[in-house]
Design an enzyme around this catalytic site. Structure first.
Site, PDB file in Angstrom:
ATOM      1  N   LEU A  75       0.803  -1.224   0.000  1.00  0.00           N
ATOM      2  CA  LEU A  75       0.000   0.000   0.000  1.00  0.00           C
ATOM      3  C   LEU A  75       0.837   1.275   0.000  1.00  0.00           C
ATOM      4  O   LEU A  75       0.309   2.371   0.209  1.00  0.00           O
ATOM      5  CB  LEU A  75      -0.966  -0.007   1.187  1.00  0.00           C
ATOM      6  CG  LEU A  75      -1.934  -1.200   1.175  1.00  0.00           C
ATOM      7  CD1 LEU A  75      -2.794  -1.197   2.423  1.00  0.00           C
ATOM      8  CD2 LEU A  75      -2.781  -1.211  -0.077  1.00  0.00           C
ATOM      9  N   CYS A  76       2.143   1.158  -0.264  1.00  0.00           N
ATOM     10  CA  CYS A  76       3.001   2.342  -0.356  1.00  0.00           C
ATOM     11  C   CYS A  76       2.787   3.046  -1.692  1.00  0.00           C
ATOM     12  O   CYS A  76       2.615   2.395  -2.725  1.00  0.00           O
ATOM     13  CB  CYS A  76       4.468   1.949  -0.255  1.00  0.00           C
ATOM     14  SG  CYS A  76       5.045   1.788   1.419  1.00  0.00           S
ATOM     15  N   HIS A  77       2.835   4.357  -1.645  1.00  0.00           N
ATOM     16  CA  HIS A  77       2.742   5.152  -2.868  1.00  0.00           C
ATOM     17  C   HIS A  77       4.074   5.111  -3.610  1.00  0.00           C
ATOM     18  O   HIS A  77       5.124   5.240  -2.980  1.00  0.00           O
ATOM     19  CB  HIS A  77       2.417   6.608  -2.540  1.00  0.00           C
ATOM     20  CG  HIS A  77       1.072   6.797  -1.940  1.00  0.00           C
ATOM     21  ND1 HIS A  77       0.829   6.639  -0.597  1.00  0.00           N
ATOM     22  CD2 HIS A  77      -0.118   7.136  -2.500  1.00  0.00           C
ATOM     23  CE1 HIS A  77      -0.444   6.869  -0.345  1.00  0.00           C
ATOM     24  NE2 HIS A  77      -1.044   7.170  -1.486  1.00  0.00           N
ATOM     25  N   MET A 113       9.054   4.706   4.851  1.00  0.00           N
ATOM     26  CA  MET A 113       9.143   3.324   4.368  1.00  0.00           C
ATOM     27  C   MET A 113      10.342   3.131   3.439  1.00  0.00           C
ATOM     28  O   MET A 113      10.998   2.083   3.459  1.00  0.00           O
ATOM     29  CB  MET A 113       7.849   2.897   3.674  1.00  0.00           C
ATOM     30  CG  MET A 113       6.641   2.851   4.597  1.00  0.00           C
ATOM     31  SD  MET A 113       6.902   1.889   6.110  1.00  0.00           S
ATOM     32  CE  MET A 113       7.190   0.275   5.443  1.00  0.00           C
ATOM     33  N   GLU A 114      10.640   4.141   2.651  1.00  0.00           N
ATOM     34  CA  GLU A 114      11.792   4.060   1.759  1.00  0.00           C
ATOM     35  C   GLU A 114      13.099   4.011   2.553  1.00  0.00           C
ATOM     36  O   GLU A 114      14.016   3.247   2.213  1.00  0.00           O
ATOM     37  CB  GLU A 114      11.786   5.237   0.781  1.00  0.00           C
ATOM     38  CG  GLU A 114      10.715   5.143  -0.287  1.00  0.00           C
ATOM     39  CD  GLU A 114       9.282   5.414   0.188  1.00  0.00           C
ATOM     40  OE1 GLU A 114       8.348   5.167  -0.582  1.00  0.00           O
ATOM     41  OE2 GLU A 114       9.090   5.882   1.343  1.00  0.00           O
ATOM     42  N   ASP A 128      24.222 -11.410   3.446  1.00  0.00           N
ATOM     43  CA  ASP A 128      24.435 -12.312   2.313  1.00  0.00           C
ATOM     44  C   ASP A 128      25.903 -12.397   1.934  1.00  0.00           C
ATOM     45  O   ASP A 128      26.425 -13.480   1.663  1.00  0.00           O
ATOM     46  CB  ASP A 128      23.611 -11.849   1.114  1.00  0.00           C
ATOM     47  CG  ASP A 128      23.811 -12.754  -0.088  1.00  0.00           C
ATOM     48  OD1 ASP A 128      23.626 -13.985   0.057  1.00  0.00           O
ATOM     49  OD2 ASP A 128      24.164 -12.245  -1.165  1.00  0.00           O
TER      50      ASP A 128
END
Length: 158
Positions: A75-77, A113-114, A128
């Site tokens: 739901l992120c833009h 969020m980014e 990793d």
């Protein structure tokens, strides 16, 4: 359920409509860390890791991830990001790596969020690239530490 902005009146998930919001300069900073064995940290410091440039690769992975956040979080833009910076520092006191991401845009919604995605993927990339030499690693403390812009103004984590 009406207080939850990502749910409609019937409780279905929805993207928040930000079209009526004013565009402002927005900033978010996030941090996280990867704990590892002190010997692993020394291998990175000395440039003797099997997979090469660990720090530079993880910083680049964080930048690339920030640009893909809307593809990963339902739901992120999708945002036009104006700047992304990811820095990784070795920390002998952990021991491990401290990761900080700073993301900027001018728009109608924030970039927390980014920034969180950038930190998370940078930590995952470190993991990793080092898993062949250290099975004790742990990703910890991923959080937003600063944000500004929009209606809520400037905020810094305590």
């Amino acid at each position: 359920m009406s207080d939850l902005t990502h749910l409609d009146e019937a409780g279905r998930a929805r993207m928040v409509d930000v079209s009526a919001k004013e565009s402002t300069a927005r900033l978010a900073k996030a941090e996280g860390q990867l704990r590892c064995d002190a010997g692993t940290l020394n291998l990175v410091r000395e440039g003797r890791t099997p997979k090469g440039s660990v720090i530079q690769t993880a910083e680049l992975a964080g930048v690339m991830a920030a640009k893909k956040t809307a593809d990963l979080i339902p739901l992120c833009h999708p945002l036009a990001l104006t700047n992304i910076g990811v820095t990784i520092e070795l920390d002998d006191d952990l021991p491990g790596f401290r990761v900080i991401a700073e993301v900027r845009t001018v728009g109608q919604t924030g970039v927390e969020m980014e920034a969180l995605t950038a930190v998370s993927v940078a930590c995952l990339t470190l993991f990793d690239m080092l898993k062949a030499v250290d099975r004790t690693m742990a990703i910890e403390g991923v959080r937003v530490i600063e944000k500004s812009g929009g209606r809520s103004g400037h905020w810094t984590a305590p």
